[in-house]
Write an enzyme that holds these catalytic residues in place. Structure first.
Site, PDB file in Angstrom:
ATOM      1  N   ASP A 162      33.667  19.270   6.796  1.00  0.00           N
ATOM      2  CA  ASP A 162      33.331  19.211   5.378  1.00  0.00           C
ATOM      3  C   ASP A 162      32.874  17.792   5.034  1.00  0.00           C
ATOM      4  O   ASP A 162      33.636  16.837   5.233  1.00  0.00           O
ATOM      5  CB  ASP A 162      34.589  19.598   4.563  1.00  0.00           C
ATOM      6  CG  ASP A 162      34.311  19.634   3.068  1.00  0.00           C
ATOM      7  OD1 ASP A 162      33.128  19.655   2.674  1.00  0.00           O
ATOM      8  OD2 ASP A 162      35.292  19.625   2.306  1.00  0.00           O
ATOM      9  N   ASP A 219      27.222  21.807   3.103  1.00  0.00           N
ATOM     10  CA  ASP A 219      27.910  20.688   3.778  1.00  0.00           C
ATOM     11  C   ASP A 219      29.230  21.075   4.425  1.00  0.00           C
ATOM     12  O   ASP A 219      30.035  20.225   4.752  1.00  0.00           O
ATOM     13  CB  ASP A 219      28.155  19.546   2.780  1.00  0.00           C
ATOM     14  CG  ASP A 219      29.277  19.863   1.811  1.00  0.00           C
ATOM     15  OD1 ASP A 219      29.264  20.970   1.236  1.00  0.00           O
ATOM     16  OD2 ASP A 219      30.173  19.025   1.655  1.00  0.00           O
ATOM     17  N   GLU A 220      29.453  22.371   4.592  1.00  0.00           N
ATOM     18  CA  GLU A 220      30.754  22.804   5.072  1.00  0.00           C
ATOM     19  C   GLU A 220      30.576  23.952   6.060  1.00  0.00           C
ATOM     20  O   GLU A 220      29.806  24.865   5.799  1.00  0.00           O
ATOM     21  CB  GLU A 220      31.532  23.321   3.847  1.00  0.00           C
ATOM     22  CG  GLU A 220      32.999  23.076   3.882  1.00  0.00           C
ATOM     23  CD  GLU A 220      33.655  23.688   2.654  1.00  0.00           C
ATOM     24  OE1 GLU A 220      34.612  24.434   2.836  1.00  0.00           O
ATOM     25  OE2 GLU A 220      33.205  23.439   1.519  1.00  0.00           O
TER      26      GLU A 220
HETATM   27 MG   LIG Z   1      32.279  18.733   0.894  1.00  0.00          MG
END
Ligand SMILES: [Mg+2]
Length: 368
Positions: free
Chosen positions: A27, A122-123
């Protein structure tokens, strides 16, 4: 007899060890803000936030850590954030840059496994159980991934490593920003016991309150509650809760190809009474859904609209409708009204999404 029992125990333990998975959850730290700070280092120590999508500037999408020290959070209305931090700098987002960074991250993940489940730009979850890189050490792989992302993308990410998705996700949050947390099978029971129940996805303020009434704040407390009590208070959610309280989560890491649906859901801080308040939050959920789908290439596989409501008695209802030629987000409003008429109780959660088919359709005309 004892010897046979001993052999059997050894056998069972080795089977368990063989099937133990290695899951990494990655993350990025304050992703959009981090990209802006990368491109303009002068912003680094300033409290900074990125405004929402173009029409919804009124809500923040990301805040950097200096801003968070004032209590500024993502999904916070701009007016509230400004009150907490009058010097807060609010910048517009640059989706193209974020998408490129996301692609670069994904290319790095692919060097370690093809079992990648993106949760947002983003994860992602990575299943590296079968990966042979770094002598098969998931910790070394996570470390190297973090290093490569720093060198290639220029931002920091946090990683959690565990035997399942639930624990890996909590672990990646444990030492944020720029953190790495490994939960070994041996440490797992202690780690899970210390997880606050609010970290369980789907546990909003109302459920937290209900659990607090039972004296439950941590998974350790939750483990002690009789299943019948949970069932009475949480209905269909009880089983999942009791499993997670013990750190059991068998969900596989699902690659986009295997994915059967894409959705977002939100548990409200306060239950919504009546259909109007529900309708008014729908555009925000649809926005979030479109964001989640960005760059994933699902568009040609959408087959049905899907909407879920969970009521204050924790009963839930779902409704689906095949997508005709043209995609229209207005359908979600109709589905919401139909679903709502089934109970009329206050609503604690709304989910919207699409079912995906493996048949690629070129018929759909998409608004995004
Ligand atoms: Mg994040």
């Amino acid at each position: 007899m004892l010897y046979i029992l001993f052999l059997y125990t050894v056998f069972v333990i080795s089977i368990m060890a063989l099937t133990e998975r290695k899951i990494i959850h990655i993350d990025a730290d304050c992703f959009y803000a981090a990209i802006e700070m990368r491109d303009n280092p002068a912003l680094k120590d300033r409290p900074l936030a990125i405004g929402g999508s173009s029409e919804r500037r009124s809500v923040l999408s990301t805040a950097n850590y200096p801003a968070r020290s004032y209590g500024v959070r993502s999904a916070m209305p701009v007016a509230v954030a400004k009150r907490l931090c009058p010097d807060l700098l609010i910048l517009p987002g640059h989706m193209e840059k974020y998408r490129l960074a996301s692609q670069q991250m994904h290319d790095i993940f692919k060097q370690y496994t093809h079992l990648i489940e993106p949760l947002s730009l983003d994860e992602a979850y990575l299943d590296v159980t079968q990966s042979t890189q770094c002598q098969g050490s998931a910790t070394l792989m996570a470390d190297r991934i973090r290093q490569q992302i720093l060198e290639t993308v220029g931002i920091t990410v946090s990683a959690g490593i565990a035997t399942n998705k639930f624990i890996a996700k909590v672990a990646s949050d444990w030492n944020k920003p720029d953190g790495l947390t490994l939960v070994t099978p041996k440490q797992q029971a202690d780690f899970v016991a210390a997880i606050p129940v609010k970290c369980i996805s789907g546990i909003g303020k109302v459920a937290q309150q209900k659990l607090a009434e039972l004296g439950v704040y941590y998974c350790a407390d939750l483990q002690k509650v009789a299943f019948s009590v949970l069932q009475k208070r949480f209905g269909s959610m009880a089983f999942r809760l009791s499993q997670l309280a013990l750190g059991i989560d068998e969900r596989p890491v699902q690659t986009s190809r295997e994915r059967k649906s894409i959705s977002v859901e939100h548990t409200f801080a306060e239950d919504l009474t009546g259909v109007e308040p529900c309708l008014s939050v729908l555009p925000e959920l649809i926005d979030a859904l479109q964001k989640r789908m960005t760059g994933r290439g699902y568009e040609a596989r959408l087959s049905k609209y899907y909407l879920k409501l969970k009521f204050d008695d924790f009963k839930q209802t779902t409704i689906e409708q095949p997508i005709q030629k043209k995609l229209s987000t207005a359908v979600f409003s109709e589905l919401l009204q139909q679903a709502h008429s089934r109970s009329k109780r206050p609503v604690r959660l709304i989910g919207v999404g699409y079912r995906l088919s493996n048949v690629i359709s070129s018929q759909l005309l998409l608004p995004f």
